[in-house]
Design a protein around this motif. Sequence first.
Motif, PDB file in Angstrom:
ATOM      1  N   VAL A 260      16.140  -0.590  10.334  1.00 16.62           N
ATOM      2  CA  VAL A 260      15.370  -0.025  11.312  1.00 16.62           C
ATOM      3  C   VAL A 260      13.860  -0.652  11.418  1.00 16.62           C
ATOM      4  N   PRO A 261      13.642  -0.827  12.663  1.00 16.01           N
ATOM      5  CA  PRO A 261      12.207  -1.564  12.893  1.00 16.01           C
ATOM      6  C   PRO A 261      11.215  -0.839  12.605  1.00 16.01           C
ATOM      7  N   MET A 262      10.243  -1.364  11.784  1.00 17.40           N
ATOM      8  CA  MET A 262       9.026  -0.342  11.299  1.00 17.40           C
ATOM      9  C   MET A 262       7.935  -0.877  12.011  1.00 17.40           C
ATOM     10  N   THR A 263       6.816   0.163  11.994  1.00 18.97           N
ATOM     11  CA  THR A 263       5.560  -0.263  12.499  1.00 18.97           C
ATOM     12  C   THR A 263       4.584   0.062  11.242  1.00 18.97           C
ATOM     13  N   THR A 264       3.656  -0.957  11.122  1.00 18.43           N
ATOM     14  CA  THR A 264       2.934  -0.940   9.838  1.00 18.43           C
ATOM     15  C   THR A 264       1.504  -0.600  10.432  1.00 18.43           C
ATOM     16  N   ARG A 265       0.715   0.444   9.840  1.00 15.24           N
ATOM     17  CA  ARG A 265      -0.554   0.685  10.223  1.00 15.24           C
ATOM     18  C   ARG A 265      -1.408   0.574   8.946  1.00 15.24           C
ATOM     19  N   ARG A 266      -2.512   0.060   8.968  1.00 14.11           N
ATOM     20  CA  ARG A 266      -3.539   0.120   7.759  1.00 14.11           C
ATOM     21  C   ARG A 266      -4.461   1.274   8.026  1.00 14.11           C
ATOM     22  N   ASP A 267      -4.139   2.284   7.173  1.00  9.84           N
ATOM     23  CA  ASP A 267      -5.209   3.295   7.348  1.00  9.84           C
ATOM     24  C   ASP A 267      -6.092   3.590   5.905  1.00  9.84           C
ATOM     25  N   ILE A 268      -7.036   4.360   6.107  1.00 10.37           N
ATOM     26  CA  ILE A 268      -7.869   4.620   5.248  1.00 10.37           C
ATOM     27  C   ILE A 268      -7.722   6.106   4.621  1.00 10.37           C
ATOM     28  N   VAL A 269      -7.509   6.266   3.327  1.00 11.46           N
ATOM     29  CA  VAL A 269      -7.187   7.675   2.647  1.00 11.46           C
ATOM     30  C   VAL A 269      -8.203   7.990   1.667  1.00 11.46           C
ATOM     31  N   ARG A 270      -9.070   9.021   2.027  1.00  4.01           N
ATOM     32  CA  ARG A 270     -10.223   9.483   1.142  1.00  4.01           C
ATOM     33  C   ARG A 270      -9.550  10.746   0.460  1.00  4.01           C
ATOM     34  N   GLY A 271     -10.334  11.349  -0.618  1.00  4.75           N
ATOM     35  CA  GLY A 271     -10.234  12.555  -0.942  1.00  4.75           C
ATOM     36  C   GLY A 271     -10.930  13.035  -2.175  1.00  4.75           C
TER      37      GLY A 271
ATOM     38  N   THR B 125      10.286   6.954  15.362  1.00  2.00           N
ATOM     39  CA  THR B 125      10.244   8.111  15.762  1.00  2.00           C
ATOM     40  C   THR B 125       8.718   8.461  15.390  1.00  2.00           C
ATOM     41  N   GLY B 126       8.133   7.953  14.610  1.00  2.00           N
ATOM     42  CA  GLY B 126       6.876   8.186  14.187  1.00  2.00           C
ATOM     43  C   GLY B 126       6.664   8.861  12.935  1.00  2.00           C
ATOM     44  N   GLU B 127       7.872   8.830  12.226  1.00  2.00           N
ATOM     45  CA  GLU B 127       7.892   9.343  10.905  1.00  2.00           C
ATOM     46  C   GLU B 127       7.409   8.569   9.990  1.00  2.00           C
ATOM     47  N   PRO B 128       6.438   8.864   9.082  1.00  2.48           N
ATOM     48  CA  PRO B 128       6.086   8.132   7.895  1.00  2.48           C
ATOM     49  C   PRO B 128       7.197   7.653   7.007  1.00  2.48           C
ATOM     50  N   ARG B 129       7.310   6.399   6.560  1.00  4.47           N
ATOM     51  CA  ARG B 129       8.391   5.762   5.618  1.00  4.47           C
ATOM     52  C   ARG B 129       7.955   5.193   4.597  1.00  4.47           C
ATOM     53  N   GLY B 130       6.808   5.787   4.092  1.00  2.00           N
ATOM     54  CA  GLY B 130       6.181   5.109   2.573  1.00  2.00           C
ATOM     55  C   GLY B 130       4.903   4.300   2.960  1.00  2.00           C
ATOM     56  N   TYR B 131       4.636   3.661   1.945  1.00  2.00           N
ATOM     57  CA  TYR B 131       3.632   2.765   1.781  1.00  2.00           C
ATOM     58  C   TYR B 131       3.800   1.412   1.478  1.00  2.00           C
ATOM     59  N   GLY B 132       2.977   0.620   1.988  1.00  2.00           N
ATOM     60  CA  GLY B 132       3.210  -1.005   1.758  1.00  2.00           C
ATOM     61  C   GLY B 132       2.152  -1.246   0.810  1.00  2.00           C
ATOM     62  N   ASP B 133       1.519  -2.491   1.354  1.00  2.00           N
ATOM     63  CA  ASP B 133       0.596  -2.951   0.051  1.00  2.00           C
ATOM     64  C   ASP B 133      -0.837  -2.170   0.164  1.00  2.00           C
TER      65      ASP B 133
ATOM     66  N   VAL C  13      -8.879   4.740  -0.605  1.00  2.00           N
ATOM     67  CA  VAL C  13      -7.678   3.724  -0.395  1.00  2.00           C
ATOM     68  C   VAL C  13      -7.682   3.002   0.702  1.00  2.00           C
ATOM     69  N   VAL C  14      -7.583   1.770   1.035  1.00  2.00           N
ATOM     70  CA  VAL C  14      -7.125   0.853   2.182  1.00  2.00           C
ATOM     71  C   VAL C  14      -5.751   0.565   2.007  1.00  2.00           C
ATOM     72  N   VAL C  15      -4.822   1.260   3.017  1.00  2.69           N
ATOM     73  CA  VAL C  15      -3.197   1.125   2.135  1.00  2.69           C
ATOM     74  C   VAL C  15      -2.666   0.821   3.625  1.00  2.69           C
ATOM     75  N   ASP C  16      -1.754   0.050   3.556  1.00  5.20           N
ATOM     76  CA  ASP C  16      -0.558   0.190   4.594  1.00  5.20           C
ATOM     77  C   ASP C  16       0.186   1.182   4.645  1.00  5.20           C
ATOM     78  N   LYS C  17       0.487   1.755   5.806  1.00  2.00           N
ATOM     79  CA  LYS C  17       1.440   2.752   5.969  1.00  2.00           C
ATOM     80  C   LYS C  17       2.665   2.361   6.879  1.00  2.00           C
ATOM     81  N   ARG C  18       3.979   2.746   6.673  1.00  2.41           N
ATOM     82  CA  ARG C  18       4.943   2.306   7.458  1.00  2.41           C
ATOM     83  C   ARG C  18       5.662   3.570   8.065  1.00  2.41           C
ATOM     84  N   TYR C  19       5.968   3.262   9.459  1.00  2.00           N
ATOM     85  CA  TYR C  19       6.323   4.190  10.279  1.00  2.00           C
ATOM     86  C   TYR C  19       7.664   3.970  11.194  1.00  2.00           C
ATOM     87  N   ASP C  20       8.683   4.864  11.269  1.00  2.00           N
ATOM     88  CA  ASP C  20       9.716   4.444  11.784  1.00  2.00           C
ATOM     89  C   ASP C  20       9.533   4.658  13.351  1.00  2.00           C
TER      90      ASP C  20
END
Length: 431
Positions: free
Chosen positions: A146-157, A211-219, A202-209
């Motif tokens: 499945v082709p995935m799209t990677t976005r680098r996001d910032i998660v804070r909490g 359809t835009g559904e999240p498919r886990g985390y990368g680096d 955290v600065v983390v890569d997120k993977r999306y399928d």
Amino acid sequence: MRVVPGSLSPSFAVGAAMLLAAAVFLGSLGRSWFQRLPDPPPAPALDLAEVPAGVPLLFETPDRFRPGDTLVNVLRRNGFQALEAHEAASAFARVGNVRALRVNQAVLLHRDGSGQPERLRVAVSDTRTIELTRHAGDWLARETTVPMTTRRDIVRGDVEGSLWASVTAAGESPALIEVMARVLEYDMDFTRDTRRGDRYAVVVDKRYDPTGEPRGYGDVHAVRYTNRGRDIHAFRFAFPDGGSGYYDFEGNAVRRSFLAAPLAYTRISGVFTSRRLHPIHRVYRPHFGVDYAAPSGTPVRATADGVVTDAGMRGPNGNMVTLRHARGYVTKYLHLLRIPREIRPGRRVSQRDVIGYVGSTGTSTGPHLDYRMYLRGRPVDPRAQNLPPGPPISPEHRPAFENWRDAMLRLLAEPRGAGPPVVFTEAEAGS
């Protein structure tokens, strides 16, 4: 009752009517029983290519790998003959690793109109599926991705109740906690060190399928965790030769000789002390270790590279493993449920290798791990050891590292709620 000659009584008339109706019904039933039933209307042909995505196929049988399952087991459970199951598994092995299949991995079996297995799909991961199709009596395998799209996001909490609750309340998967803990596991024991009021970014890569559904985390590219007012940093730096590693603010390697904890996730139920009321003997005696309460069977990790010097049942200590490490350190792991067969004296182990499983053997009130550390024969508190950091960034790479670190610091320092998560393009995400 008075009966008029030549007439029928009402009850006799009713009975006669019922007998006549029964005779008519039985006659029609006999005729329909022996007559040939009309043929059912032909079923429309099912063109698999025309079935919309997400619509279950006819005769679809879902299943999942259970503990101890092999692919052959799953196929036999779903009606495959022994030879056919082994042939399908052999076809699978030409494309994927059969031994890598794990518990809960999904399997979809499709049968034809006669109930014979026609197609098999195994979800190897969120992005990879191996499909087996019957063709001319043989099984053919192919892999789809499945082709995935990677976005680098910032998660804070902020940690208000627990780190788990904080991360999930922010809409993130608990898997992010595992990723964070893996990066910081040399500096923090996430099973005991997290506190209300802690902060993380955290600065983390997120993977999306597609359809835009999240498919886990990368680096994870950068982490800042503030614990009791102390900032802990880790920055992932990629070298020109393709290698990478995590470094602290000063450029020292994050990886150290010992992990902060022998278990990935649990809670501490006891502390290192020279005077503790024994829960069974009810007398005060030294307790030269840290107790980790955890479910029975939880994997226990070697906290550092070493050599097994002892392994087996050791009286009140229960099943115990002893490891010898560099610089005069020794660690012991007590009350294990069981010890893997390969963990025997003389065997070399690496950091994070599973050397046993949490249990309650020996003198123990419940499942837990008693973890102990010794330095040159003297018991020491494993949580108080100030182990030196790893080797630093070399001078030739320091300018590039500092530029990258400062860029990550600017992202990590942005105030919460200042705007939407920072999103990088695919090209920018490749660093």
